[in-house]
Enzyme design. Structure first.
Site, PDB file in Angstrom:
ATOM      1  N   HIS A 155     -17.885  15.639-102.025  1.00  0.00           N
ATOM      2  CA  HIS A 155     -18.895  15.043-101.158  1.00  0.00           C
ATOM      3  C   HIS A 155     -19.351  16.051-100.100  1.00  0.00           C
ATOM      4  O   HIS A 155     -18.742  17.109 -99.940  1.00  0.00           O
ATOM      5  CB  HIS A 155     -18.352  13.786-100.460  1.00  0.00           C
ATOM      6  N   LYS A 159     -18.437  13.899 -94.683  1.00  0.00           N
ATOM      7  CA  LYS A 159     -17.616  12.751 -95.085  1.00  0.00           C
ATOM      8  C   LYS A 159     -16.258  12.830 -94.402  1.00  0.00           C
ATOM      9  O   LYS A 159     -15.629  13.889 -94.362  1.00  0.00           O
ATOM     10  CB  LYS A 159     -17.450  12.708 -96.601  1.00  0.00           C
TER      11      LYS A 159
END
Length: 271
Positions: A155, A159
């Site tokens: 990600h 995140k």
């Protein structure tokens, strides 16, 4: 159907507003932001660049939001979602939850609310990812313990949790396929001299960097061959569209805690 967005000024919140405005058969009922947000009082249309104001001001009053909506979509935080679940039950408003990272106590609060209203809760609202959940469970059941399972996810740099909620959901799907509990077989971290891999465990690895929306792979590795199932997201639109589809599905639905597997008809039926 009137749909509102909790946390409407965040990345997902803005995408949800855009997709609701573009969708047929649904209308935007409003949006909230937490106290102190610089977006409070602003017309929600400005968030997504509408040519004309929508006449809907962003508020920090979630109770009012739930009282005016048929469904609320929530991609916020576990603490906020817990409050929203109670409000949804009070106002008999369907709730779509894309938030992840719940503690057992917070999860229980959502489950209690689902006794009064339909709640769709999923670590990932994308249709493709939910197909991946179903495939992972099926493949794990077929291949059995002869194949080691590793789950890899990547990600964007912002995140804050790892492994991702989707990765954990894939782990749970694999564990169900093997008829075991993920907590009993998960291997979240490896560091230093770990020794040989313990048979039957499900391993996780997390990568963070750049602007990656979300990539997940489930690897089934055995002597002589490897099977890999992969999903790559290139736009947050897929999550927003899935959430709106879930909201529509809740219209007239009986109370209960559902998942996107239910929404998409992927949940195995009892004979």
């Amino acid at each position: 159907m009137k749909i509102a967005v909790a946390g409407c000024a965040g990345r997902m919140g803005r995408m949800l507003v855009q997709e609701i405005l573009a969708a047929d058969t649904v209308t935007l009922a409003g949006g909230t932001e937490p106290q102190g947000s610089p977006f409070l009082g602003q017309d929600i249309g400005r968030l997504v660049g509408t040519t004309e104001p929508l006449g809907i001001a962003i508020t920090d009053d979630p109770s009012s939001l739930f009282s005016h909506a048929d469904a609320v979509i929530d991609f916020t935080t576990p603490d906020a979602t817990t409050v929203h679940a109670r409000l949804a039950a009070t106002h008999r408003t369907a709730l779509i939850v894309g938030t992840t990272g719940f503690s057992p106590t917070q999860q229980e609060a959502v489950s209690i609310a689902a006794k009064s209203i339909p709640i769709v809760m999923s670590p990932n609202m994308s249709i493709g990812t939910n197909l991946l959940f179903a495939l992972t469970e099926r493949v794990a059941a077929i291949l059995g313990l002869d194949y080691d399972i590793e789950i890899l996810e990547m990600h964007h740099r912002h995140k804050v949790d790892a492994p991702s909620g989707t990765a954990l959901g894939l782990g749970q799907a694999a564990a169900r396929g093997r008829r075991t509990a993920l907590d009993d077989v998960s291997q979240i971290t490896r560091n230093g001299h770990t020794g040989a891999r313990t048979p039957g465990t499900i391993g996780f690895a997390s990568l963070r960097g750049g602007d990656v929306i979300g990539e997940h792979s489930v690897i089934f590795a055995a002597d002589g061959e490897r099977v890999e199932l992969t999903h790559k997201a290139s736009s947050r639109q897929i999550f927003a569209r899935g959430a709106i589809r879930a909201a529509r599905w809740c219209n007239g639905r009986r109370p209960g805690l559902y998942s996107m597997q239910d929404v998409l008809g992927l949940t195995p039926r009892t004979p």
